[in-house]
Design a protein around this motif. Structure first.
Motif, PDB file in Angstrom:
ATOM      1  N   THR A 212     166.351 110.694  65.510  1.00 31.98           N
ATOM      2  CA  THR A 212     167.147 110.638  64.283  1.00 31.98           C
ATOM      3  C   THR A 212     167.353 109.198  63.838  1.00 31.98           C
ATOM      4  O   THR A 212     167.185 108.870  62.649  1.00 31.98           O
ATOM      5  CB  THR A 212     168.505 111.331  64.486  1.00 31.98           C
ATOM      6  OG1 THR A 212     168.286 112.706  64.793  1.00 31.98           O
ATOM      7  CG2 THR A 212     169.361 111.233  63.238  1.00 31.98           C
ATOM      8  N   VAL A 215     164.043 107.941  62.330  1.00 35.94           N
ATOM      9  CA  VAL A 215     163.728 108.552  61.031  1.00 35.94           C
ATOM     10  C   VAL A 215     164.656 108.029  59.939  1.00 35.94           C
ATOM     11  O   VAL A 215     164.226 107.760  58.817  1.00 35.94           O
ATOM     12  CB  VAL A 215     163.809 110.088  61.134  1.00 35.94           C
ATOM     13  CG1 VAL A 215     163.770 110.731  59.750  1.00 35.94           C
ATOM     14  CG2 VAL A 215     162.675 110.621  61.998  1.00 35.94           C
ATOM     15  N   LYS A 219     161.889 105.743  56.773  1.00 36.39           N
ATOM     16  CA  LYS A 219     161.737 106.984  56.010  1.00 36.39           C
ATOM     17  C   LYS A 219     160.311 107.529  56.044  1.00 36.39           C
ATOM     18  O   LYS A 219     160.082 108.723  55.901  1.00 36.39           O
ATOM     19  CB  LYS A 219     162.156 106.770  54.553  1.00 36.39           C
ATOM     20  CG  LYS A 219     163.591 106.297  54.372  1.00 36.39           C
ATOM     21  CD  LYS A 219     164.616 107.306  54.856  1.00 36.39           C
ATOM     22  CE  LYS A 219     166.029 106.855  54.541  1.00 36.39           C
ATOM     23  NZ  LYS A 219     167.050 107.728  55.131  1.00 36.39           N
ATOM     24  N   GLY A 256     166.874 113.256  56.752  1.00 35.46           N
ATOM     25  CA  GLY A 256     166.415 112.994  58.111  1.00 35.46           C
ATOM     26  C   GLY A 256     167.430 113.351  59.174  1.00 35.46           C
ATOM     27  O   GLY A 256     167.123 113.294  60.368  1.00 35.46           O
TER      28      GLY A 256
END
Length: 303
Positions: A212, A215, A219, A256
């Motif tokens: 996480t 991400v 992006k 995300g």
């Protein structure tokens, strides 16, 4: 050999199917179900009835997929939520009765060893490193070099446990953040001593929250085709500040950030911040391989 590995976690159940040939693991299928087995009463070490039933339903879905894929071998492991629950044994028995799947409830030491094997398989370990795997029920720390574990331990300080104990304000106020830090200071005293002894310089985050973080920071990162990636330390600190200052509602709109982690990511940030501050690590890396891939690579040794 076509092998299936099931990881029965506190938040998520994972299924991964791979063909194992001499020296090679080729993943051909993977899926996960956000079962939330630790919902409600994980700190009381109870699997509530609704979560119990969701777990059985998830395993039934996995069973159907494995039959369709014609797997030769199944290895199912259960970690913190099942091993600490007073009705964990009942869940294991019910799972076998309903699906025929035999669940191996592994202890924290074995869990940490599998995590090491998974991270090792990415080739990301370049020097003395601290691997950190933030689960829902427990968090594992492994101090290692590329080919050996120097020290490892599992702690019952997973994100779901911390969330249920400390998530009392939104955004989390300074008093609640301080309460978490004080708790971690007490719980992780021997980790700090081990790090003083072995002097790891690199933090390697195993999957989960660290995916996480990566991400949210990058992006364009294709996480499904990534085994490892560098995470900018200044970038992480900026992101951590943003996540801690955000409300639940604001986090739900962050691209995300999957729904399961909208609140748990706050606890993952506090855990990661604490480790970075106390142990003075110079780099952060992501390994997308974790316990599941560690189990597969352990099976590979038997092929």
């Amino acid at each position: 050999m076509k092998a299936a590995v099931i990881d029965i976690g506190t938040n998520t159940f994972h299924l991964i199917i791979a063909t194992l040939t001499e020296g090679k693991v080729e993943v051909i299928y993977k899926t996960n179900i956000p079962v939330k087995l630790g919902e409600g009463r994980v700190n009381e070490n109870i699997i509530i009835p609704a979560a119990f039933e969701r777990g059985l339903q998830a395993l039934s879905q996995f069973k159907a997929e494995m039959e369709q894929q014609k797997v030769d071998f199944i290895k199912a492991t259960a970690t913190s939520a099942v091993r600490s629950a007073v009705n964990g044994g009942e869940f294991v028995k019910a799972a076998f009765a309903q699906t025929g799947i035999t669940i191996d409830v592994i202890d924290g030491e074995q869990e940490a060893q599998y995590i090491f094997k998974g991270v090792q398989a990415t080739g990301v370990i370049s020097g003395t490193s601290l691997i950190m795997d933030i689960g829902g029920g427990s968090t594992e720390f492994i101090i290692c070099q590329p080919h050996e574990v120097l020290w490892k331990k599992s702690y019952n300080i997973g994100a779901a446990r911390l969330l249920q104990a400390f998530f009392k304000s939104d955004p989390l106020n300074e008093a609640d953040q301080s309460a978490v830090r004080e708790y971690l200071t007490k719980e992780l005293a021997d980790l700090k001593l081990a790090c003083q002894s072995f002097q790891p310089a690199i933090l390697i985050g195993s999957a989960g929250a660290f995916e996480t973080f990566a991400v949210l920071l990058q992006k364009d990162l294709d996480i499904t085709n990534t085994t490892s990636a560098a995470i900018s330390v200044p970038g992480y600190h900026e992101l951590a500040g943003r996540l801690l200052a955000s409300t639940h509602e604001e986090r739900t709109h962050m691209e995300g950030l999957i729904p399961l982690r909208v609140d748990m990511i706050v606890m993952a940030v506090l855990l990661t911040n604490y480790v970075l501050e106390e142990i003075k690590l110079e780099e952060i890396w992501l390994s997308t391989y974790d316990l599941k891939m560690g189990v597969l690579h352990s099976l590979l040794e038997k092929v």
